[in-house]
Motif scaffolding. Structure first.
Motif, PDB file in Angstrom:
ATOM      1  N   GLN A 157       4.431   1.845  32.867  1.00 32.82           N
ATOM      2  CA  GLN A 157       4.718   2.653  34.034  1.00 32.82           C
ATOM      3  C   GLN A 157       5.215   1.781  35.175  1.00 32.82           C
ATOM      4  O   GLN A 157       4.991   0.574  35.200  1.00 32.82           O
ATOM      5  N   LYS A 158       5.872   2.436  36.121  1.00 26.77           N
ATOM      6  CA  LYS A 158       6.359   1.739  37.303  1.00 26.77           C
ATOM      7  C   LYS A 158       5.784   2.405  38.545  1.00 26.77           C
ATOM      8  O   LYS A 158       5.358   3.553  38.519  1.00 26.77           O
ATOM      9  N   SER A 159       5.785   1.667  39.655  1.00 23.39           N
ATOM     10  CA  SER A 159       5.259   2.221  40.902  1.00 23.39           C
ATOM     11  C   SER A 159       6.175   3.324  41.404  1.00 23.39           C
ATOM     12  O   SER A 159       7.313   3.462  40.979  1.00 23.39           O
ATOM     13  N   GLU A 172      -7.074  12.602  19.213  1.00 22.93           N
ATOM     14  CA  GLU A 172      -7.443  13.230  20.474  1.00 22.93           C
ATOM     15  C   GLU A 172      -8.274  12.291  21.343  1.00 22.93           C
ATOM     16  O   GLU A 172      -9.109  11.523  20.833  1.00 22.93           O
ATOM     17  N   HIS A 173      -8.039  12.341  22.643  1.00 20.78           N
ATOM     18  CA  HIS A 173      -8.807  11.539  23.600  1.00 20.78           C
ATOM     19  C   HIS A 173     -10.304  11.775  23.408  1.00 20.78           C
ATOM     20  O   HIS A 173     -10.766  12.912  23.300  1.00 20.78           O
ATOM     21  N   ILE A 209       3.320  10.360  35.828  1.00 22.77           N
ATOM     22  CA  ILE A 209       3.149  11.035  34.550  1.00 22.77           C
ATOM     23  C   ILE A 209       1.733  11.604  34.462  1.00 22.77           C
ATOM     24  O   ILE A 209       0.791  11.061  35.030  1.00 22.77           O
ATOM     25  N   SER A 210       1.578  12.713  33.764  1.00 25.95           N
ATOM     26  CA  SER A 210       0.277  13.366  33.647  1.00 25.95           C
ATOM     27  C   SER A 210      -0.774  12.429  33.062  1.00 25.95           C
ATOM     28  O   SER A 210      -0.509  11.717  32.087  1.00 25.95           O
ATOM     29  N   VAL A 247      -1.109   9.760  29.603  1.00 27.47           N
ATOM     30  CA  VAL A 247      -1.554   8.365  29.708  1.00 27.47           C
ATOM     31  C   VAL A 247      -2.844   8.144  28.924  1.00 27.47           C
ATOM     32  O   VAL A 247      -2.962   7.197  28.130  1.00 27.47           O
ATOM     33  N   LYS A 248      -3.820   9.010  29.140  1.00 25.36           N
ATOM     34  CA  LYS A 248      -5.113   8.835  28.474  1.00 25.36           C
ATOM     35  C   LYS A 248      -4.995   9.001  26.961  1.00 25.36           C
ATOM     36  O   LYS A 248      -5.667   8.298  26.195  1.00 25.36           O
TER      37      LYS A 248
END
Length: 562
Positions: free
Chosen positions: A71-73, A30-31, A54-55, A59-60
């Motif tokens: 990820q992409k722009s 867990e973060h 993306i949420s 990511v975190k």
């Protein structure tokens, strides 16, 4: 590869399989928590491919675990998913988080047949069958016709325009009432409006869902509310469905009334956060567990039921979990057919759904819709629910290290973590997840093809490698659950009666659960039995297969010859 001392350490970077020879899973913590011992740098080469947007929860969580999120722009989103993923499925290894609205079409944009066996994606073939409101109603209606209202009576009456226009008008004239109109594949409350007369029915060629509005809602502090629940599908052959024991409670922001003059007031009638956050009266709840603000966590609602309303929430929760499971089964026939046509590895797919559930004044639960791309916000209450939910989900579905990297770095990783080096390496092997069957395995499947849906203990007497892998995957998954509760297979409820495509694997796992899933002690007996067979490598049968005219050696045989 096992280390008994570390198995119970929930902060250890790897989660070991219960069974000999199965490569370890990457543990996602867990973060905000830390690994003990720390994550070896070599393990962080594991990558998740995802579009921008993306949420932050995803990511975190992945980055906190030490892994990479590619990820992409924003202006590269389409190229990311229709180029590197959708035209090169066979080259992707690691994890893929697909969350673009193209997944809401009535066809699959991903060539699932070409997925690399080392790739794990949060999609199944054919998910639109329950993720689109129109397709869900069509699938649900078939279940009503086949099994009756006794079992399927939890989706509000729906008409699909323009096809059902005359039927809707006739219903309006016969019994005046309010209807809620929704686009079939939009989300966040976009395009939703209430109507009550035939003059308000739009003249459009595009499909629109018109659903009976439930005008007697259960209210809390005078406000309408609904639930966002999380449902996880990890396999279609056999079917394995889980529901998370926490969730979100989302409130409207103005006191409920069914006065016609307020019918267009979305702050009264819609509970979507994306709508109500725009009301200046919206209050963010920064204190999970408190009866405050316009969003709660689910366990706070249950406490409110007990302390303020005097309601035993447990029977209601059981009914809620039941209709969520049945909703997934509404799409089973289509999804399993597409799955069997397209998927070559049991490792490839899993899916997180967001279910919107509503309680009426009589405490009857209703399914409002299924979200294939659930919003995972990072506000206070959302983070409180979503961070542990996502971390446990990632650990439960079981990410493996890519094979080549696992072979290359297993010595240094083993030394850093103080674990025994395995002859099979750290990475995934196709032999543990292949859907190809040997003649022996197919012969047994054929023997039980026409023996009905009832459990048959004779299936457990001569377990083939396919059988063992099915049962081992299930037990490894089950062992990783904490707040995720498995709904199917179930030892208590007969969900298999609703499977029109009842597979051999469904029957096998159902029989196993009835014999070994009735208590913790019985499950330990079953796991021990599987462990003994895994020690003899009975779950892997080396075979030499033909591929485009030339012979190639399976992973199992390759490893046995090393």
């Amino acid at each position: 590869m096992e280390n008994d001392k570390e198995k119970d350490n929930e902060a250890f970077p790897l989660r070991f399989s219960l069974f000999h020879g199965v490569p370890p899973f990457l543990r996602i913590i867990e973060h905000g928590k830390e690994y003990k011992p720390s994550m070896p740098e070599e393990l962080t080469l594991f990558t998740m491919l995802a579009p921008s947007g993306i949420s932050p929860i995803i990511v975190k969580t992945i980055k906190a675990a030490g892994f990479n999120v590619v990820q992409k722009s924003a202006n590269y989103d389409v190229r990311l998913l229709q180029g590197p993923l959708r035209n090169n499925e066979e080259s992707q290894v690691g994890a893929v988080w697909d969350c673009l609205p193209v997944t809401e079409k009535t066809k699959d944009e991903i060539n699932f047949h070409r997925l690399n066996y080392q790739s794990k994606i949060n999609q199944f073939p054919g998910l639109f069958i329950i993720g689109r409101k129109d397709q869900l109603w069509i699938s649900y209606s078939k279940m009503v016709q086949q099994f009756g209202n006794e079992h399927f009576n939890f989706l509000p009456l729906t008409y699909l325009l323009p096809k059902d226009r005359d039927l809707l008008i006739s219903d309006m004239e016969r019994k005046p009432r309010v209807w809620i109109m929704k686009p079939p594949n939009w989300f966040c409350g976009i395009g939703i409006t209430l109507i009550s007369s035939k003059e308000e029915i739009p003249e459009k060629k595009n499909v629109i869902c018109v659903q009976e509005y439930i005008d007697r809602p259960l209210l809390i502090k005078g406000l309408k509310f609904d639930l966002r629940l999380y449902v996880l599908l990890t396999s279609l052959d056999p079917v394995r469905v889980y529901i998370y024991e926490e969730g979100l409670v989302r409130f409207a922001t103005q006191e409920y009334t069914n006065d016609p003059k307020d019918m267009k007031n979305t702050f009264i009638h819609l509970t979507n956060y994306s709508v109500n956050k725009n009301n200046e009266e919206f209050i963010h709840n920064k204190n999970p567990g408190q009866f405050e603000g316009h969003k709660w966590n689910l366990k706070t609602l249950w406490r409110y039921f007990e302390e303020q309303l005097g309601i035993d929430w447990r029977p209601l929760w059981e009914k809620t979990k039941d209709i969520c499971t049945k909703t997934v089964l509404c799409g089973h026939e289509h999804m399993s057919r597409e799955y069997n046509k397209s998927i070559k590895s049991e490792y490839n797919c899993y899916k997180l759904f967001g279910f919107d559930v509503f309680y009426d004044k009589d405490l009857k639960p209703w399914i409002l819709e299924v979200n294939n791309i659930p919003s995972l916000h990072i506000n206070d209450i959302d983070a409180f629910v979503n961070f542990p939910m996502i971390a446990e989900m990632f650990s439960l579905v079981g990410f493996h290290y890519p094979r080549d990297i696992g072979l290359k770095y297993q010595r240094v990783i083993s030394e850093k973590l103080g674990i025994k080096k395995s002859s099979n390496g750290l990475g995934i092997t196709n032999a543990h997840y292949t859907r190809e069957r040997t003649k022996r395995e197919q012969d047994k499947i054929d023997r039980y093809k026409d023996t009905g849906n009832c459990p048959d203990e004779t299936m457990l007497g001569d377990l083939t490698p396919w059988d063992l892998r099915v049962l081992m995957h299930s037990e490894d998954e089950f062992a990783a659950t904490k707040e995720w509760t498995r709904m199917m297979p179930s030892k208590d409820k007969d969900y298999v009666q609703f499977l029109t495509n009842y597979s051999y694997s469904d029957k096998l796992l159902g029989t196993w659960e009835l014999k070994y899933g009735t208590s913790r002690e019985r499950r330990k007996e079953g796991v021990k039995l599987l462990q003994e067979m895994a020690l003899e490598n009975k779950h892997i049968e080396p075979v030499v297969k033909k591929n485009r005219g030339s012979l190639y050696i399976s992973d199992a045989l390759y490893l046995s010859l090393k």
